[in-house]
Scaffold this motif. Structure first.
Motif, PDB file in Angstrom:
ATOM      1  N   SER A   1     -47.918 -82.780  29.315  1.00 32.99           N
ATOM      2  CA  SER A   1     -47.648 -81.479  28.696  1.00 32.99           C
ATOM      3  C   SER A   1     -46.591 -80.728  29.495  1.00 32.99           C
ATOM      4  O   SER A   1     -45.695 -80.091  28.927  1.00 32.99           O
ATOM      5  N   ILE A   2     -46.684 -80.812  30.832  1.00 36.39           N
ATOM      6  CA  ILE A   2     -45.672 -80.190  31.677  1.00 36.39           C
ATOM      7  C   ILE A   2     -44.311 -80.843  31.433  1.00 36.39           C
ATOM      8  O   ILE A   2     -43.283 -80.154  31.341  1.00 36.39           O
ATOM      9  N   CYS A   3     -44.293 -82.167  31.319  1.00 31.36           N
ATOM     10  CA  CYS A   3     -43.041 -82.873  31.034  1.00 31.36           C
ATOM     11  C   CYS A   3     -42.387 -82.319  29.771  1.00 31.36           C
ATOM     12  O   CYS A   3     -41.187 -82.012  29.755  1.00 31.36           O
ATOM     13  N   LEU A   4     -43.168 -82.210  28.728  1.00 24.66           N
ATOM     14  CA  LEU A   4     -42.638 -81.721  27.451  1.00 24.66           C
ATOM     15  C   LEU A   4     -42.146 -80.283  27.592  1.00 24.66           C
ATOM     16  O   LEU A   4     -41.104 -79.913  27.031  1.00 24.66           O
ATOM     17  N   HIS A   5     -42.872 -79.456  28.346  1.00 23.83           N
ATOM     18  CA  HIS A   5     -42.458 -78.068  28.559  1.00 23.83           C
ATOM     19  C   HIS A   5     -41.143 -78.004  29.340  1.00 23.83           C
ATOM     20  O   HIS A   5     -40.323 -77.093  29.123  1.00 23.83           O
TER      21      HIS A   5
ATOM     22  N   GLN B   1     -38.311 -89.971  25.949  1.00 22.06           N
ATOM     23  CA  GLN B   1     -38.123 -90.272  27.372  1.00 22.06           C
ATOM     24  C   GLN B   1     -39.446 -90.636  28.038  1.00 22.06           C
ATOM     25  O   GLN B   1     -39.493 -91.523  28.888  1.00 22.06           O
ATOM     26  N   ILE B   2     -40.538 -89.961  27.657  1.00 27.28           N
ATOM     27  CA  ILE B   2     -41.848 -90.344  28.195  1.00 27.28           C
ATOM     28  C   ILE B   2     -42.216 -91.735  27.707  1.00 27.28           C
ATOM     29  O   ILE B   2     -42.794 -92.538  28.457  1.00 27.28           O
ATOM     30  N   SER B   3     -41.866 -92.051  26.458  1.00 26.60           N
ATOM     31  CA  SER B   3     -42.122 -93.403  25.935  1.00 26.60           C
ATOM     32  C   SER B   3     -41.345 -94.442  26.737  1.00 26.60           C
ATOM     33  O   SER B   3     -41.847 -95.536  27.022  1.00 26.60           O
ATOM     34  N   ALA B   4     -40.097 -94.105  27.112  1.00 28.30           N
ATOM     35  CA  ALA B   4     -39.302 -95.023  27.940  1.00 28.30           C
ATOM     36  C   ALA B   4     -39.969 -95.208  29.304  1.00 28.30           C
ATOM     37  O   ALA B   4     -39.995 -96.324  29.845  1.00 28.30           O
ATOM     38  N   LEU B   5     -40.503 -94.132  29.866  1.00 27.36           N
ATOM     39  CA  LEU B   5     -41.268 -94.235  31.119  1.00 27.36           C
ATOM     40  C   LEU B   5     -42.397 -95.246  30.960  1.00 27.36           C
ATOM     41  O   LEU B   5     -42.608 -96.116  31.822  1.00 27.36           O
TER      42      LEU B   5
ATOM     43  N   LEU C   1     -49.799 -89.582  24.820  1.00 29.38           N
ATOM     44  CA  LEU C   1     -48.520 -89.085  24.315  1.00 29.38           C
ATOM     45  C   LEU C   1     -48.571 -88.884  22.801  1.00 29.38           C
ATOM     46  O   LEU C   1     -48.087 -87.869  22.279  1.00 29.38           O
ATOM     47  N   ASN C   2     -49.149 -89.835  22.103  1.00 30.73           N
ATOM     48  CA  ASN C   2     -49.246 -89.717  20.637  1.00 30.73           C
ATOM     49  C   ASN C   2     -50.034 -88.479  20.243  1.00 30.73           C
ATOM     50  O   ASN C   2     -49.675 -87.772  19.296  1.00 30.73           O
ATOM     51  N   GLN C   3     -51.133 -88.218  20.951  1.00 27.47           N
ATOM     52  CA  GLN C   3     -51.953 -87.051  20.644  1.00 27.47           C
ATOM     53  C   GLN C   3     -51.190 -85.753  20.910  1.00 27.47           C
ATOM     54  O   GLN C   3     -51.241 -84.814  20.119  1.00 27.47           O
TER      55      GLN C   3
END
Length: 379
Positions: free
Chosen positions: A337-341, A348-352, A372-374
């Motif tokens: 959630s912090i990443c998205l904020h 990019q999180i999916s690439a991680l 991530l999907n949720q």
């Protein structure tokens, strides 16, 4: 001897520890190594076999097979099929005309009768699997040509690079951070070592890489952080011995904020999460207020204020470490959630997680893909 002296002796021993290359004897796996089979015309490289089943009346012959890095068996088939259960390391399975499948501990391969295939270790990793002979009364192996170096290299490189284009949404530096952080979280020193070298080649300084490894201790503990730092010392020393003098880089900037550490940490957390500083406390913050104070003062002040890494880089590292640790999905929810904020995209999180999948296996990546999907559904 005083407790303080014992502590410093332990730290001294830790600082001088060496990371040794794996051998057949040091390769960690749950079943016996067995006897060496090679040289054997049906294998390229060295291989060991340990029979596991003893009661023949059960009609389920099983054996543990251990492959050195790069070792594989020849193309072959089984008249009545075979089952493989990967137990340690990283390996490959490929059927004729199909892409190679990368194998991790826990993966199961069901091989139908008369399917031509091969299996063995990854180029850079030991591998072990249990081989189960199905329908033993009518079964027999039919051995064919060896898997050539060209065939092996093509199959394994295509598998390793399946996400290469997709992962370009992360910079080379960010991909390096994800790799070293996830290996550190898992405690996989064998693969951490080349990942550290790749991070240096990607342009990271020694101090910046050290910062990732220091950051890791807050999420996977001092032992894994220290073992990762020991591994990095060895990498730097070996490169120096080979004439490569990697840049140390700048030091951390001095903190000029005069607020208390708790206030500074509280403000950092509010900035990166978007949650106001005066939000009501709940959960662990109420039940164990001491840990809440430690998190604010130490994690979000002492660590996050160190400016060798950006907040974005620290959160990419954090999610990667948590993936390596495993079983901490509630923490992953918060940090994703912090990443998205912070503006890190779901892509990019999916690439991680692609990097985690290729390095550690789906057992480590898939739980966080679910998180991530949720989160993306809730946006």
């Amino acid at each position: 001897m005083k407790i303080s002296n014992l502590f410093f002796m332990a730290i001294l021993c830790a600082s001088s520890a060496t990371v040794y290359a794996q051998t057949a004897e040091t390769f960690r796996q749950p079943y016996p190594l067995g006897e060496k089979l090679s040289p054997n015309p049906n294998f390229t490289g060295e291989v060991w076999l340990a029979p596991l089943s003893e009661q023949k009346e059960l009609n389920v012959p099983m054996a543990n097979v251990t492959f050195e890095p790069g070792c594989r068996n020849s193309w072959h088939s089984h008249k009545a099929g075979q089952l493989l259960i990967a137990t340690a390391g990283i390996g490959y399975y490929q059927e004729k005309g199909q892409p190679a499948r990368r194998l991790y501990p826990g993966d199961i391969v069901e091989i139908a009768p008369d399917i031509v295939h091969w299996h063995g270790a990854a180029p850079d990793c030991w591998f072990a699997h249990i081989a189960i002979t199905t329908n033993p009364k009518t079964n027999a192996a039919v051995w064919l040509d060896p898997v050539s170096d060209e065939q092996y290299s093509k199959a394994t490189s295509e598998s390793e690079n399946r996400y290469a284009e997709t992962n370009k949404v992360l910079t080379d530096r960010e991909q390096a951070i994800v790799a070293i952080a996830s290996y550190t979280g898992k405690g996989d020193l064998e693969h951490l070592k080349p990942a550290l070298a790749e991070a240096l080649e990607a342009g990271m300084t020694i101090n910046e890489i050290n910062e990732v490894l220091i950051h890791a201790y807050a999420y996977c503990g001092f032992p894994r952080s220290l073992r990762a730092i020991q591994t990095f010392i060895q990498v730097v020393d070996e490169r120096k011995a080979n004439g490569m003098n990697d840049p140390v880089g700048r030091e951390v900037s001095a903190i000029k904020d005069s607020n208390s550490r708790y206030e500074r940490g509280r403000n950092v957390l509010a900035e990166i999460s978007g949650v106001p500083t005066d939000a009501p406390k709940a959960g662990y913050a109420v039940f164990a207020p001491t840990i809440e104070r430690f998190l604010k003062e130490h994690l979000f002040a002492d660590l996050f204020e160190r400016d060798l890494l950006t907040y974005r880089e620290r959160e990419l590292a954090t999610v990667s470490i948590l993936a390596g640790v495993g079983g901490v999905e509630p923490m992953a929810v918060g940090h994703m959630s912090i990443c998205l904020h912070l503006g890190i995209t779901a892509e990019q999180i999916s690439a991680l997680l692609n990097i985690v999948e290729m390095n550690l296996g789906k057992t480590y990546s898939e739980p966080l893909r679910g998180v991530l999907n949720q989160l993306t559904k809730e946006q």
